[in-house]
Design an enzyme around this catalytic site. Structure first.
Site, PDB file in Angstrom:
ATOM      1  N   TYR A 183       0.850  -1.193   0.000  1.00 32.02           N
ATOM      2  CA  TYR A 183       0.000   0.000   0.000  1.00 32.02           C
ATOM      3  C   TYR A 183       0.892   1.251   0.000  1.00 32.02           C
ATOM      4  O   TYR A 183       1.519   1.584   0.990  1.00 32.02           O
ATOM      5  CB  TYR A 183      -0.935   0.020   1.219  1.00 32.02           C
ATOM      6  CG  TYR A 183      -1.978  -1.083   1.246  1.00 32.02           C
ATOM      7  CD1 TYR A 183      -2.261  -1.855   0.108  1.00 32.02           C
ATOM      8  CD2 TYR A 183      -2.695  -1.352   2.401  1.00 32.02           C
ATOM      9  CE1 TYR A 183      -3.208  -2.861   0.134  1.00 32.02           C
ATOM     10  CE2 TYR A 183      -3.667  -2.357   2.437  1.00 32.02           C
ATOM     11  CZ  TYR A 183      -3.905  -3.104   1.302  1.00 32.02           C
ATOM     12  OH  TYR A 183      -4.860  -4.105   1.342  1.00 32.02           O
ATOM     13  N   LEU A 240     -17.614  -1.174   2.380  1.00 36.50           N
ATOM     14  CA  LEU A 240     -18.439  -0.105   1.799  1.00 36.50           C
ATOM     15  C   LEU A 240     -18.445  -0.188   0.275  1.00 36.50           C
ATOM     16  O   LEU A 240     -18.848   0.768  -0.404  1.00 36.50           O
ATOM     17  CB  LEU A 240     -17.905   1.262   2.259  1.00 36.50           C
ATOM     18  CG  LEU A 240     -17.869   1.448   3.783  1.00 36.50           C
ATOM     19  CD1 LEU A 240     -17.145   2.740   4.170  1.00 36.50           C
ATOM     20  CD2 LEU A 240     -19.275   1.432   4.369  1.00 36.50           C
ATOM     21  N   ALA A 241     -17.997  -1.335  -0.255  1.00 34.08           N
ATOM     22  CA  ALA A 241     -17.919  -1.509  -1.714  1.00 34.08           C
ATOM     23  C   ALA A 241     -17.197  -0.316  -2.338  1.00 34.08           C
ATOM     24  O   ALA A 241     -17.699   0.315  -3.278  1.00 34.08           O
ATOM     25  CB  ALA A 241     -19.300  -1.740  -2.330  1.00 34.08           C
ATOM     26  N   LYS A 251     -23.104   8.029  -1.371  1.00 35.35           N
ATOM     27  CA  LYS A 251     -22.739   9.383  -1.829  1.00 35.35           C
ATOM     28  C   LYS A 251     -22.469   9.472  -3.328  1.00 35.35           C
ATOM     29  O   LYS A 251     -22.290  10.561  -3.866  1.00 35.35           O
ATOM     30  CB  LYS A 251     -21.488   9.854  -1.076  1.00 35.35           C
ATOM     31  CG  LYS A 251     -20.232   9.088  -1.447  1.00 35.35           C
ATOM     32  CD  LYS A 251     -19.023   9.596  -0.689  1.00 35.35           C
ATOM     33  CE  LYS A 251     -17.788   8.797  -1.032  1.00 35.35           C
ATOM     34  NZ  LYS A 251     -16.608   9.209  -0.261  1.00 35.35           N
TER      35      LYS A 251
HETATM   36  N1  LIG Z   1      -6.541  -7.989  -1.190  1.00 28.33           N
HETATM   37  C1  LIG Z   1      -6.704  -7.502   0.019  1.00 28.33           C
HETATM   38  O1  LIG Z   1      -6.284  -8.101   0.965  1.00 28.33           O
HETATM   39  C2  LIG Z   1      -7.453  -6.208   0.187  1.00 28.33           C
HETATM   40  C3  LIG Z   1      -8.083  -5.602  -0.901  1.00 28.33           C
HETATM   41  C4  LIG Z   1      -8.867  -4.463  -0.671  1.00 28.33           C
HETATM   42  C5  LIG Z   1      -8.953  -3.929   0.596  1.00 28.33           C
HETATM   43  N2  LIG Z   1      -8.285  -4.513   1.643  1.00 28.33           N
HETATM   44  C6  LIG Z   1      -8.365  -3.962   2.998  1.00 28.33           C
HETATM   45  O2  LIG Z   1      -9.719  -3.656   3.306  1.00 28.33           O
HETATM   46  C7  LIG Z   1      -9.819  -2.270   3.675  1.00 28.33           C
HETATM   47  C8  LIG Z   1     -11.191  -1.733   3.334  1.00 28.33           C
HETATM   48  O3  LIG Z   1     -11.474  -1.860   1.967  1.00 28.33           O
HETATM   49  P1  LIG Z   1     -11.357  -0.630   0.963  1.00 28.33           P
HETATM   50  O4  LIG Z   1     -10.600   0.476   1.630  1.00 28.33           O
HETATM   51  O5  LIG Z   1     -10.834  -1.166  -0.305  1.00 28.33           O
HETATM   52  O6  LIG Z   1     -12.856  -0.225   0.673  1.00 28.33           O
HETATM   53  P2  LIG Z   1     -14.060   0.345   1.570  1.00 28.33           P
HETATM   54  O7  LIG Z   1     -13.705   0.269   2.998  1.00 28.33           O
HETATM   55  O8  LIG Z   1     -15.265  -0.359   1.085  1.00 28.33           O
HETATM   56  O9  LIG Z   1     -14.165   1.864   1.072  1.00 28.33           O
HETATM   57  C9  LIG Z   1     -13.262   2.825   1.550  1.00 28.33           C
HETATM   58  C10 LIG Z   1     -13.478   4.173   0.862  1.00 28.33           C
HETATM   59  O10 LIG Z   1     -14.812   4.646   0.987  1.00 28.33           O
HETATM   60  C11 LIG Z   1     -14.823   6.052   1.237  1.00 28.33           C
HETATM   61  N3  LIG Z   1     -15.389   6.214   2.610  1.00 28.33           N
HETATM   62  C12 LIG Z   1     -15.042   5.528   3.719  1.00 28.33           C
HETATM   63  N4  LIG Z   1     -15.790   5.877   4.784  1.00 28.33           N
HETATM   64  C13 LIG Z   1     -16.656   6.809   4.348  1.00 28.33           C
HETATM   65  C14 LIG Z   1     -17.696   7.538   4.970  1.00 28.33           C
HETATM   66  N5  LIG Z   1     -17.989   7.348   6.260  1.00 28.33           N
HETATM   67  N6  LIG Z   1     -18.387   8.438   4.222  1.00 28.33           N
HETATM   68  C15 LIG Z   1     -18.112   8.609   2.924  1.00 28.33           C
HETATM   69  N7  LIG Z   1     -17.136   7.951   2.266  1.00 28.33           N
HETATM   70  C16 LIG Z   1     -16.406   7.034   2.972  1.00 28.33           C
HETATM   71  C17 LIG Z   1     -13.386   6.524   1.147  1.00 28.33           C
HETATM   72  O11 LIG Z   1     -13.034   6.868  -0.188  1.00 28.33           O
HETATM   73  P3  LIG Z   1     -13.525   8.228  -0.946  1.00 28.33           P
HETATM   74  O12 LIG Z   1     -13.715   9.282   0.097  1.00 28.33           O
HETATM   75  O13 LIG Z   1     -12.470   8.537  -1.940  1.00 28.33           O
HETATM   76  O14 LIG Z   1     -14.821   7.841  -1.618  1.00 28.33           O
HETATM   77  C18 LIG Z   1     -12.625   5.254   1.512  1.00 28.33           C
HETATM   78  O15 LIG Z   1     -11.326   5.215   1.038  1.00 28.33           O
HETATM   79  C19 LIG Z   1      -8.642  -1.627   2.940  1.00 28.33           C
HETATM   80  O16 LIG Z   1      -8.315  -0.349   3.469  1.00 28.33           O
HETATM   81  C20 LIG Z   1      -7.576  -2.669   3.163  1.00 28.33           C
HETATM   82  O17 LIG Z   1      -7.042  -2.569   4.461  1.00 28.33           O
HETATM   83  C21 LIG Z   1      -7.553  -5.644   1.450  1.00 28.33           C
END
Ligand SMILES: NC(=O)c1ccc[n+]([C@@H]2O[C@H](COP(=O)([O-])OP(=O)(O)OC[C@H]3O[C@@H](n4cnc5c(N)ncnc54)[C@H](OP(=O)(O)O)[C@@H]3O)[C@@H](O)[C@H]2O)c1
Length: 328
Positions: free
Chosen positions: A56, A204-205, A212
């Site tokens: 990352y 949060l997909a 939003k």
């Molecule tokens: N292969 C793997 O192992 C793998 C792959 C993916 C993820 N992960 C892990 O899983 C974690 C979570 O998944 P993810 O970060 O991909 O996706 P997520 O948690 O579904 O979405 C995160 C994104 O949503 C927006 N957001 C978050 N909270 C919000 C709120 N309260 N209100 C409005 N917008 C909000 C932000 O982006 P914006 O503000 O730009 O919209 C944020 O970066 C990652 O950080 C990582 O640690 C692991």
């Protein structure tokens, strides 16, 4: 915040943790000041679990975590990292004990610790989950004191089921959200039976389930939501949970009336995940302190009524399942 035992380990973690991908990179520009303030806000809200990976921001996420934890002092949260994706090409044959140890040594330096709390194989090619030698090598790293525990991050339910047959695997990280329900149907019971911790990622997909986004939403060129919608750089399921954007927007509109009064849609989406007892910790990513606090607030939401759960399941079955159920 409420805590859960982390599987068979002697650690407990808050059921809402912090996903540290976006404070590393691949999500558009997040300044160092914002990255640090966001993680501070998550920890101030009480989170005691952080998920990161060596790739990352090419180590930036791990280094930010080290910096923030040094500034705070006191009890350390549980920090889970991952290895494997530095391999180039990323092939099963690269998953050797020697290669993983090299990556672990770098993560130890980035995180400024002598031992990693949890080292997860980072969505390796499927055959790696059936390779006993890889898991013997991880046990060797544990014996050397470089890692406290080992786990896996997987793309598919089948990989999750393969992985928990390997001795020593204490946790499985898998996509689980309102748009990805198969793990609850086919994996969670097995994980619970084996005492395996479940880390629910992409809750949060990729932001869709905050409610939003619109058809007019745009993303920076260095944000995976611009360049990985069809899996151009890594598995397409990691971007918007693999659901075509327009279909997802329609489902979000149908979910919106289910959000409890006074709650954000993000908190609702996280609380839906926590309805599943097998989930140890859900790890929303965040880019601002406000987002981190909003996500932490899901912990205080009351359990969702059965009618809400039924309505959400119907929306999934009708709109989302035809797009994703067969893929992961
Ligand atoms: N292969 C793997 O192992 C793998 C792959 C993916 C993820 N992960 C892990 O899983 C974690 C979570 O998944 P993810 O970060 O991909 O996706 P997520 O948690 O579904 O979405 C995160 C994104 O949503 C927006 N957001 C978050 N909270 C919000 C709120 N309260 N209100 C409005 N917008 C909000 C932000 O982006 P914006 O503000 O730009 O919209 C944020 O970066 C990652 O950080 C990582 O640690 C692991």
């Amino acid at each position: 915040m409420q805590t859960n035992p982390f599987g068979r380990t002697d650690r407990a973690v808050t059921r809402i943790g912090f996903g540290a991908w976006a404070i590393g990179g691949t999500w558009g520009e997040v300044s160092l000041a914002d990255a640090k303030a966001t993680l501070h806000a998550a920890l101030d809200a009480g989170m005691t679990f952080i998920d990161t990976a060596d790739v990352y921001g090419d180590g930036r996420s791990e280094r930010v975590i080290a910096e923030v934890l040094a500034e705070r002092g006191g009890d350390r949260p549980f920090v889970a990292t991952k290895a494997g994706r530095r391999l180039s090409p990323h092939v099963a044959a690269g998953y050797t004990g020697a290669n993983i140890e090299t990556f672990v040594d770098r993560s130890l330096r980035n995180l400024r610790v002598d031992r990693l709390d949890l080292l997860q194989l980072h969505c390796p090619p499927t055959p790696v989950f059936a390779d006993p030698e890889m898991f013997v090598a991880l046990e060797g790293l544990r014996a050397k004191g470089k890692i406290a525990h080992c786990g896996v991050s997987v793309e598919t339910v089948d990989e999750a089921l393969m992985a928990i047959r390997q001795p020593g695997v204490v946790s499985v990280q898998i996509i689980y959200n309102l748009f990805r329900v198969k793990p609850a149907q086919e994996f969670f019971r097995e994980a619970t039976a084996k005492g395996v911790a479940v880390i629910a990622r992409v809750p949060l997909a990729s932001g869709l389930l905050t409610g939003k986004m619109t058809a007019a939403s745009t993303f920076a060129a260095d944000d995976h939501r611009s360049f990985n919608r069809h899996g151009e750089a890594f598995d397409k399921g990691e971007t918007f949970s693999g659901v075509p954007f327009e279909v997802a927007l329609q489902a979000v509109e149908e979910l919106r009336p289910l959000v409890p009064d006074g709650a954000t849609m993000a908190a609702f989406a996280l609380r839906w995940i926590l309805m599943e007892q097998a989930v140890t910790v859900v790890i929303p990513g965040a880019k601002t302190p406000k987002q981190a606090r909003a996500n932490a607030a899901a912990d205080a939401l009351a359990p969702l009524p059965q009618a809400t759960m039924d309505a959400a399941r119907e929306i999934y079955a009708r709109l989302i399942a035809p797009q994703v159920q067969h893929l992961w």
